[in-house]
Design an enzyme around this catalytic site. Structure first.
Site, PDB file in Angstrom:
ATOM      1  N   ARG A   1     -14.589 -20.724  -4.625  1.00 17.53           N
ATOM      2  CA  ARG A   1     -14.318 -19.516  -3.820  1.00 17.53           C
ATOM      3  C   ARG A   1     -13.555 -19.995  -2.591  1.00 17.53           C
ATOM      4  NH1 ARG A   1     -18.209 -14.603  -2.099  1.00 17.53           N
ATOM      5  NH2 ARG A   1     -17.513 -14.048  -4.185  1.00 17.53           N
TER       6      ARG A   1
ATOM      7  N   GLN B   1     -15.688 -10.815 -11.084  1.00 17.07           N
ATOM      8  CA  GLN B   1     -16.271  -9.523 -10.727  1.00 17.07           C
ATOM      9  C   GLN B   1     -15.775  -8.433 -11.677  1.00 17.07           C
ATOM     10  OE1 GLN B   1     -18.561  -8.852  -8.028  1.00 17.07           O
ATOM     11  NE2 GLN B   1     -18.771  -7.075  -9.365  1.00 17.07           N
TER      12      GLN B   1
HETATM   13  N1  NVA Z   1     -12.854  -7.956  -1.180  1.00 18.03           N
HETATM   14  C1  NVA Z   1     -14.085  -8.591  -0.760  1.00 18.03           C
HETATM   15  C2  NVA Z   1     -14.976  -8.847  -1.931  1.00 18.03           C
HETATM   16  C3  NVA Z   1     -16.277  -9.501  -1.611  1.00 18.03           C
HETATM   17  C4  NVA Z   1     -17.081  -9.819  -2.826  1.00 18.03           C
HETATM   18  C5  NVA Z   1     -13.750  -9.874  -0.034  1.00 18.03           C
HETATM   19  O1  NVA Z   1     -12.824 -10.577  -0.465  1.00 18.03           O
HETATM   20  O2  NVA Z   1     -14.412 -10.179   0.958  1.00 18.03           O
HETATM   21  N1   CP Z   2     -19.473  -9.447  -5.290  1.00 16.60           N
HETATM   22  C1   CP Z   2     -19.529 -10.702  -4.849  1.00 16.60           C
HETATM   23  O1   CP Z   2     -18.710 -11.559  -5.201  1.00 16.60           O
HETATM   24  O2   CP Z   2     -20.568 -10.949  -3.995  1.00 16.60           O
HETATM   25  P1   CP Z   2     -20.814 -12.231  -3.117  1.00 16.60           P
HETATM   26  O3   CP Z   2     -19.758 -12.263  -2.042  1.00 16.60           O
HETATM   27  O4   CP Z   2     -22.198 -12.050  -2.559  1.00 16.60           O
HETATM   28  O5   CP Z   2     -20.720 -13.456  -3.981  1.00 16.60           O
END
Ligand code: NVA
Ligand code: CP
Length: 303
Positions: free
Chosen positions: A102, A132
């Site tokens: 991530r 997701q």
């Molecule tokens: N669009 C959001 C999704 C979080 C799961 C972000 O990137 O923070």
């Molecule tokens: N939806 C999602 O990716 O959640 P987190 O940011 O908690 O991992």
């Protein structure tokens, strides 16, 4: 070797397999049946942004597959002290079987993957969140059957989730109604889609919801964009999914949100906590689909 860096990395046929496999893996999990195809395999999880669902679903999922995990963050590894991504990729991928990342720019995960000896999975970047959408579509299928030919209304930011929905619509043959505030539109070149055939842009979020089979939204400010918080609060004020928008959608329409959610901002509490919302199934299904994905990337199709 296959990586999963964006939704486009797999075909419709591979998705059909993964959805079936995830359903089987979920049934076994619910029946407390062991499913250990990844015994002795290790997943490294690299987080440069916060997470609840992604961490828990990958970590619990990998243990349930018989494997183990290593959790790394920018703050507690050399990643935060400017070790080149390419060097990190070469080292980490000599010791583990699979890597989940991530991070911020998609180019970072691409550079990592280019130097990795093992499959790399995108656990969210600024541009995409394929795991997701994999879970979201699996959840849709569980509740309503095939998503082919259906309409998904996207209300909100033209962000990583929106881009991934657009990629999925091209591959799986459904339509996306997109409504974003001015200045926050989806960008077809960033989304990496071939044409505008599978989506339609609406100025009004209410109109985007009309006739939709699924209404979905996301936070106004994604991780990494916090400096824009104030401007976004103003720009997004009308992009709050409420009962009127749900009423404009089909009577059987579902509501989804990848979470975390902000009630009273992008969605009203009576929608996310209401009868059309499937957000808790959606969150749980992250784990089941990712187990199917990890198994597939390491072992291929199982009979
Ligand atoms: N669009 C959001 C999704 C979080 C799961 C972000 O990137 O923070
Ligand atoms: N939806 C999602 O990716 O959640 P987190 O940011 O908690 O991992």
């Amino acid at each position: 070797m296959k990586h999963y860096l964006q939704f486009n990395d797999l075909t419709a046929d591979e998705y059909a397999y993964l959805f079936e496999r995830a359903a089987l893996i979920k049934r076994k999990f619910k029946a407390y049946e062991k499913h250990h195809p990844l015994a002795d395999r290790t997943l490294a999880m690299i987080f440069e942004k916060a997470s609840t669902r992604t961490r828990v679903s990958f970590e619990a999922g990998m243990y349930q597959l018989g494997g183990s995990v290593v959790h790394l963050t920018t703050g507690d590894s050399q990643l935060g002290r400017a070790e080149p991504i390419e060097d990190s990729a070469k080292v980490i991928s000599r010791m583990v079987d699979l890597v989940m990342i991530r991070t911020f720019e998609q180019t970072k995960i691409e550079r990592f993957a280019a130097h990795s000896r093992v499959p790399v999975i995108n656990g969210l970047t600024n541009e995409f969140h394929p795991c997701q959408i994999l879970a979201d579509i699996f959840t849709f299928i569980e509740h309503r059957g095939s998503i082919q030919g259906k309409t998904v209304a996207w209300v909100g930011d033209g962000n990583n989730m929106a881009n991934t929905w657009l990629q999925a619509s091209e591959i799986l043959g459904f339509k996306v109604h997109v409504s974003t505030p001015n200045g926050y539109e989806v960008d077809q070149s960033v989304a990496g889609i071939r044409s505008s055939d599978s989506y339609q842009v609406f100025k009004s979020p209410l109109q985007a919801c009309q006739g939709a089979d699924l209404v979905t939204t996301d936070v106004w400010t994604s991780m990494g964009f916090e400096a824009e918080n104030e401007a976004r609060r103003k720009a997004f004020a009308d992009w709050c999914v409420d009962a009127e928008m749900m009423a404009a959608a089909k009577p059987q329409a579902l509501f989804m949100h990848c979470l975390p959610a902000h009630r009273g901002e992008e969605v009203e509490a009576d929608v996310i906590d209401g009868p059309q919302s499937v957000v808790w199934d959606e969150a749980e299904n992250r784990m089941h689909v990712q187990k199917a994905l990890m198994e597939y990337l390491l072992l291929g199709r199982q009979a």
